[in-house]
Design a protein around this motif. Structure first.
Motif, PDB file in Angstrom:
ATOM      1  N   ILE A 205       0.831  -1.214   0.000  1.00 19.67           N
ATOM      2  CA  ILE A 205       0.000   0.000   0.000  1.00 19.67           C
ATOM      3  C   ILE A 205       0.862   1.259   0.000  1.00 19.67           C
ATOM      4  CG2 ILE A 205      -1.933  -1.170   1.134  1.00 19.67           C
ATOM      5  CD1 ILE A 205      -1.242   0.427   3.688  1.00 19.67           C
ATOM      6  N   ALA A 206       2.097   1.166   0.515  1.00 15.55           N
ATOM      7  CA  ALA A 206       2.972   2.347   0.526  1.00 15.55           C
ATOM      8  C   ALA A 206       3.222   2.832  -0.905  1.00 15.55           C
ATOM      9  CB  ALA A 206       4.286   2.027   1.226  1.00 15.55           C
ATOM     10  N   LYS A 207       3.603   1.903  -1.774  1.00 17.37           N
ATOM     11  CA  LYS A 207       3.875   2.256  -3.167  1.00 17.37           C
ATOM     12  C   LYS A 207       2.600   2.714  -3.878  1.00 17.37           C
ATOM     13  CE  LYS A 207       6.217   0.445  -7.275  1.00 17.37           C
ATOM     14  NZ  LYS A 207       6.937  -0.732  -7.853  1.00 17.37           N
ATOM     15  N   ILE A 208       1.499   2.015  -3.591  1.00 18.48           N
ATOM     16  CA  ILE A 208       0.225   2.351  -4.231  1.00 18.48           C
ATOM     17  C   ILE A 208      -0.234   3.748  -3.835  1.00 18.48           C
ATOM     18  CG2 ILE A 208      -2.228   1.752  -4.311  1.00 18.48           C
ATOM     19  CD1 ILE A 208      -1.327  -1.208  -3.977  1.00 18.48           C
ATOM     20  N   ILE A 209      -0.121   4.081  -2.556  1.00 15.94           N
ATOM     21  CA  ILE A 209      -0.543   5.415  -2.077  1.00 15.94           C
ATOM     22  C   ILE A 209       0.301   6.507  -2.732  1.00 15.94           C
ATOM     23  CG2 ILE A 209      -0.614   6.908  -0.031  1.00 15.94           C
ATOM     24  CD1 ILE A 209      -1.355   4.360   1.592  1.00 15.94           C
ATOM     25  N   ASN A 210       1.605   6.252  -2.823  1.00 16.18           N
ATOM     26  CA  ASN A 210       2.469   7.244  -3.477  1.00 16.18           C
ATOM     27  C   ASN A 210       2.111   7.429  -4.952  1.00 16.18           C
ATOM     28  OD1 ASN A 210       4.172   8.095  -1.330  1.00 16.18           O
ATOM     29  ND2 ASN A 210       5.279   6.153  -1.424  1.00 16.18           N
ATOM     30  N   GLN A 211       1.786   6.322  -5.619  1.00 16.78           N
ATOM     31  CA  GLN A 211       1.396   6.403  -7.027  1.00 16.78           C
ATOM     32  C   GLN A 211       0.099   7.183  -7.219  1.00 16.78           C
ATOM     33  OE1 GLN A 211       1.336   2.229  -8.053  1.00 16.78           O
ATOM     34  NE2 GLN A 211       3.497   2.205  -8.685  1.00 16.78           N
ATOM     35  N   ASP A 212      -0.755   7.161  -6.197  1.00 18.40           N
ATOM     36  CA  ASP A 212      -2.026   7.896  -6.245  1.00 18.40           C
ATOM     37  C   ASP A 212      -1.881   9.309  -5.672  1.00 18.40           C
ATOM     38  OD1 ASP A 212      -3.225   5.715  -7.354  1.00 18.40           O
ATOM     39  OD2 ASP A 212      -4.131   4.981  -5.494  1.00 18.40           O
ATOM     40  N   ASN A 213      -0.611   9.792  -5.624  1.00 19.76           N
ATOM     41  CA  ASN A 213      -0.303  11.143  -5.144  1.00 19.76           C
ATOM     42  C   ASN A 213      -0.584  11.338  -3.655  1.00 19.76           C
ATOM     43  OD1 ASN A 213       0.518  12.117  -7.755  1.00 19.76           O
ATOM     44  ND2 ASN A 213      -1.675  12.200  -8.315  1.00 19.76           N
ATOM     45  N   GLY A 214      -0.598  10.225  -2.902  1.00 22.26           N
ATOM     46  CA  GLY A 214      -0.684  10.318  -1.450  1.00 22.26           C
ATOM     47  C   GLY A 214       0.704  10.489  -0.852  1.00 22.26           C
ATOM     48  N   LYS A 215       0.753  10.567   0.456  1.00 23.12           N
ATOM     49  CA  LYS A 215       2.038  10.767   1.133  1.00 23.12           C
ATOM     50  C   LYS A 215       2.207   9.713   2.245  1.00 23.12           C
ATOM     51  CE  LYS A 215       1.312  15.049   2.313  1.00 23.12           C
ATOM     52  NZ  LYS A 215       1.595  16.387   2.905  1.00 23.12           N
ATOM     53  N   CYS A 216       3.348   9.030   2.224  1.00 22.37           N
ATOM     54  CA  CYS A 216       3.659   8.021   3.241  1.00 22.37           C
ATOM     55  C   CYS A 216       4.913   8.437   4.000  1.00 22.37           C
ATOM     56  CB  CYS A 216       3.885   6.654   2.612  1.00 22.37           C
ATOM     57  SG  CYS A 216       2.439   5.955   1.811  1.00 22.37           S
ATOM     58  N   SER A 217       4.961   8.060   5.285  1.00 17.45           N
ATOM     59  CA  SER A 217       6.131   8.348   6.102  1.00 17.45           C
ATOM     60  C   SER A 217       6.367   7.185   7.063  1.00 17.45           C
ATOM     61  CB  SER A 217       5.952   9.664   6.865  1.00 17.45           C
ATOM     62  OG  SER A 217       7.152  10.033   7.519  1.00 17.45           O
ATOM     63  N   PHE A 218       7.217   7.408   8.032  1.00 18.68           N
ATOM     64  CA  PHE A 218       7.553   6.328   8.967  1.00 18.68           C
ATOM     65  C   PHE A 218       7.945   6.919  10.309  1.00 18.68           C
ATOM     66  CE2 PHE A 218      11.311   7.685   6.733  1.00 18.68           C
ATOM     67  CZ  PHE A 218      12.294   7.747   7.708  1.00 18.68           C
ATOM     68  N   VAL A 219       7.863   6.075  11.326  1.00 19.83           N
ATOM     69  CA  VAL A 219       8.344   6.383  12.679  1.00 19.83           C
ATOM     70  C   VAL A 219       9.276   5.256  13.071  1.00 19.83           C
ATOM     71  CG1 VAL A 219       7.642   6.463  15.113  1.00 19.83           C
ATOM     72  CG2 VAL A 219       6.356   7.753  13.408  1.00 19.83           C
ATOM     73  N   LYS A 220      10.332   5.574  13.805  1.00 18.12           N
ATOM     74  CA  LYS A 220      11.294   4.552  14.216  1.00 18.12           C
ATOM     75  C   LYS A 220      11.087   4.160  15.676  1.00 18.12           C
ATOM     76  CE  LYS A 220      15.253   5.717  11.244  1.00 18.12           C
ATOM     77  NZ  LYS A 220      16.696   6.059  11.270  1.00 18.12           N
ATOM     78  N   CYS A 221      11.407   2.893  15.962  1.00 16.89           N
ATOM     79  CA  CYS A 221      11.451   2.420  17.340  1.00 16.89           C
ATOM     80  C   CYS A 221      12.635   1.469  17.491  1.00 16.89           C
ATOM     81  CB  CYS A 221      10.145   1.722  17.740  1.00 16.89           C
ATOM     82  SG  CYS A 221       9.883   0.140  16.910  1.00 16.89           S
ATOM     83  N   GLU A 222      12.884   1.014  18.705  1.00 21.99           N
ATOM     84  CA  GLU A 222      13.938   0.033  18.933  1.00 21.99           C
ATOM     85  C   GLU A 222      13.516  -1.326  18.374  1.00 21.99           C
ATOM     86  OE1 GLU A 222      16.982   0.486  20.221  1.00 21.99           O
ATOM     87  OE2 GLU A 222      16.546   2.641  20.356  1.00 21.99           O
ATOM     88  N   GLU A 223      14.488  -2.101  17.930  1.00 20.29           N
ATOM     89  CA  GLU A 223      14.207  -3.427  17.370  1.00 20.29           C
ATOM     90  C   GLU A 223      13.485  -4.321  18.380  1.00 20.29           C
ATOM     91  OE1 GLU A 223      16.549  -7.164  15.168  1.00 20.29           O
ATOM     92  OE2 GLU A 223      17.656  -5.377  15.804  1.00 20.29           O
ATOM     93  N   SER A 224      13.866  -4.225  19.650  1.00 24.01           N
ATOM     94  CA  SER A 224      13.261  -5.078  20.683  1.00 24.01           C
ATOM     95  C   SER A 224      11.773  -4.792  20.866  1.00 24.01           C
ATOM     96  CB  SER A 224      13.992  -4.883  22.015  1.00 24.01           C
ATOM     97  OG  SER A 224      13.943  -3.518  22.409  1.00 24.01           O
ATOM     98  N   GLU A 225      11.355  -3.558  20.566  1.00 27.43           N
ATOM     99  CA  GLU A 225       9.948  -3.199  20.760  1.00 27.43           C
ATOM    100  C   GLU A 225       9.028  -3.930  19.792  1.00 27.43           C
ATOM    101  OE1 GLU A 225       7.068   0.792  20.840  1.00 27.43           O
ATOM    102  OE2 GLU A 225       9.255   0.992  20.896  1.00 27.43           O
ATOM    103  N   VAL A 226       9.547  -4.288  18.633  1.00 22.89           N
ATOM    104  CA  VAL A 226       8.714  -4.947  17.628  1.00 22.89           C
ATOM    105  C   VAL A 226       9.099  -6.423  17.469  1.00 22.89           C
ATOM    106  CG1 VAL A 226       8.040  -2.900  16.369  1.00 22.89           C
ATOM    107  CG2 VAL A 226      10.228  -3.977  15.841  1.00 22.89           C
ATOM    108  N   MET A 227       9.641  -6.977  18.545  1.00 25.63           N
ATOM    109  CA  MET A 227       9.992  -8.393  18.543  1.00 25.63           C
ATOM    110  C   MET A 227       8.754  -9.244  18.266  1.00 25.63           C
ATOM    111  SD  MET A 227      11.342 -10.644  21.805  1.00 25.63           S
ATOM    112  CE  MET A 227      12.544  -9.401  22.242  1.00 25.63           C
ATOM    113  N   GLY A 228       8.817 -10.083  17.244  1.00 27.60           N
ATOM    114  CA  GLY A 228       7.725 -11.001  16.934  1.00 27.60           C
ATOM    115  C   GLY A 228       8.046 -12.398  17.427  1.00 27.60           C
ATOM    116  N   ILE A 229       7.017 -13.170  17.723  1.00 31.25           N
ATOM    117  CA  ILE A 229       7.205 -14.532  18.251  1.00 31.25           C
ATOM    118  C   ILE A 229       6.620 -15.525  17.266  1.00 31.25           C
ATOM    119  CG2 ILE A 229       6.507 -16.153  20.040  1.00 31.25           C
ATOM    120  CD1 ILE A 229       6.928 -12.504  20.864  1.00 31.25           C
ATOM    121  N   ASN A 230       7.470 -16.433  16.796  1.00 27.36           N
ATOM    122  CA  ASN A 230       7.037 -17.454  15.842  1.00 27.36           C
ATOM    123  C   ASN A 230       7.340 -18.875  16.282  1.00 27.36           C
ATOM    124  OD1 ASN A 230       6.105 -15.712  13.540  1.00 27.36           O
ATOM    125  ND2 ASN A 230       8.197 -14.959  13.726  1.00 27.36           N
ATOM    126  N   SER A 231       8.138 -19.053  17.323  1.00 29.01           N
ATOM    127  CA  SER A 231       8.543 -20.393  17.747  1.00 29.01           C
ATOM    128  C   SER A 231       8.652 -20.429  19.268  1.00 29.01           C
ATOM    129  CB  SER A 231       9.892 -20.763  17.127  1.00 29.01           C
ATOM    130  OG  SER A 231      10.923 -19.939  17.661  1.00 29.01           O
TER     131      SER A 231
END
Length: 454
Positions: free
Chosen positions: A210-236
């Motif tokens: 959707i990021a690329k699609i929104i930009n192609q439709d003249n929308g605006k995308c950005s980002f916010v940063k956090c620490e890697e540990s904050e977005v730790m995912g659990i799969n096993s």
């Protein structure tokens, strides 16, 4: 299932939003019959911990599997449920609930296996919605071989996100990676969702497109940063253990910073909801389960286990003590080694020092319970209560057979089996008279020797 009460939600400011939590994945790497989002760290499910960051959402949508709902029926009371029947990617998962997304609102999309995202981080993303149409949460990866999607940026602008499988060598060298958490305007989201294609290495519908699609439709995308540990995912299971270790460190530091002394922090286990006041001292190898409240000045000695209980001021517990659900200790109570207390109320200054089981009981203040006492609480059909008053002295080895009451200022003799109530100020004694048999020992030994010789 909670009924949809209409799609029109009026947003008063950018801080108000709805949430969509994606939790329909198979979680095969967990090797469990139970769905991955229901596995726990610090006594709370991954799903519930993951949803803390969107706790302020005015509407909560959960994209789930049938198995998830089967295992936890309470989800239907807390979320608007959408079942994802086909697993065709994250884009497809959000598309499956497009009819539930109101117009002209902010949407936060998160995952049911990412338990450490902070509410403040979501607030930062929502604050940026004023200037952008879509905001992704990114993080700087320490190991560039990690197979996360890469954020392609130009200053504050996010141009697109490239999944690792589809990235070229230059893109794989980028350290800014995608967490999967998104804040987006609903109108923009719905227009972009229907344009996602599955022309990629996995043959899936990537939500990140959707990021690329929104930009192609003249929308605006950005980002916010956090620490890697904050977005730790659990799969096993291995990652679950790592998450538990990480969470325990957070909880230990929180309690120590609040005035709790941990003699050997790495050996103390806390639950996510543990409440402890200042000037509590906890020795090594202590386990604190769910719904425990500990007031100031308490000493918990080594190898003790507490769950669903309240501990009053200046109590001393352990070592090797177990405080079970439904127990309340008032102030200055002493629970000693190898003592188990369950579903009982213990009054101020009462001492239960060793080798004792107290179950379904009420014990008044200033009472002493002798070693080896058991309040027998089951009559063969159901649990019964024992009541022991204040200023009582219960002799060592006393068994009380509930239902029973020992009134204030009473005593029981050591070794008694108390089956009747004991009145105020009385001594309860229930044991056979001792008989000494002269010469018995020598006769007995001779009898045994004769048997052995034969």
């Amino acid at each position: 299932m909670r009924k949809n009460r209409g799609l029109k939600i009026i947003m008063r400011n950018n801080k108000e939003y709805i949430s969509i939590t994606l939790a329909a994945g198979n979680g095969t790497r967990m090797r469990s019959k139970m769905p991955k989002p229901l596995h726990k760290i610090a006594g709370i499910s991954l799903l519930d911990s993951s949803c803390k960051c969107v706790d302020m959402a005015v509407k909560k949508i959960l994209v789930a599997s049938n198995d998830l709902i089967f295992f936890d029926k309470t989800l239907e009371n807390r979320f608007e449920i959408v079942i994802q029947k086909e697993k065709l990617g994250t884009g497809h998962a959000v598309l499956s609930c497009i009819d539930k997304i109101p117009d002209s609102v902010n949407v936060v999309i998160n995952y049911g296996d990412t338990p450490f995202v902070k509410p403040e981080t979501v607030e930062k993303m929502l604050a940026k919605i004023s200037d952008f149409d879509c905001v992704f949460l990114g993080f700087e990866v320490k190991d560039i071989n990690q197979k996360y999607g890469r954020l392609i940026t130009d200053g504050e602008k996010l141009k697109e996100i490239v999944e690792y499988k589809d990235a070229n060598p230059a893109q794989k060298a980028i350290t800014l990676c995608n967490s999967g958490i998104i804040a987006v305007k609903s109108d923009i989201l719905k227009k972009a969702l229907v344009k996602i294609e599955n022309k990629n290495a996995s043959g899936e519908y990537y939500l990140t497109d959707i990021a690329k699609i929104i930009n192609q439709d003249n929308g605006k995308c950005s980002f916010v940063k956090c620490e890697e540990s904050e977005v730790m995912g659990i799969n096993s299971r291995v990652e679950l253990a790592e998450a538990e270790k990480f969470y325990q460190k957070i909880l230990r530091n929180k309690h120590m910073e609040a005035g709790v002394t941990l003699i050997n922090p790495k050996t103390v286990y806390f639950s996510h909801d543990t409440k402890i006041e200042q000037d509590v001292v906890i020795e090594e190898n202590v386990h604190i389960g769910l719904n425990v409240e500990i007031h100031e000045g308490v000493l918990i000695k080594a190898f003790s286990y507490l769950e669903n209980c309240k501990i009053g001021k200046n109590c001393i517990i352990g070592p090797f003590a177990r405080i079970r659900p439904g127990t309340t200790l008032d102030e200055n109570v002493r629970i000693g080694n190898f003592v188990e207390v369950k579903n009982s109320q213990i009054g101020n200054n009462t001492k239960i020092n060793h080798l004792t089981y107290i179950g379904d009981s009420e014990i008044g203040e200033n009472t002493n319970i002798g070693a080896g006492t058991i309040t027998a609480n089951h009559d063969g059909f159901k649990k019964q209560r024992t009541k022991i008053g204040k200023n009582c002295s219960i002799g060592i080895g006393t068994y009380t057979i509930a239902p029973i009451e020992i009134e204030d200022n009473a005593m029981t003799a050591a070794g008694s089996v108390i089956t009747k109530n004991v009145s105020n100020g009385c001594l309860g004694i229930a044991r056979q008279k001792q008989i000494n048999i002269d010469g018995f020992v020598e006769k007995y030994k001779k009898k045994i020797r004769n048997k052995d010789e034969k």
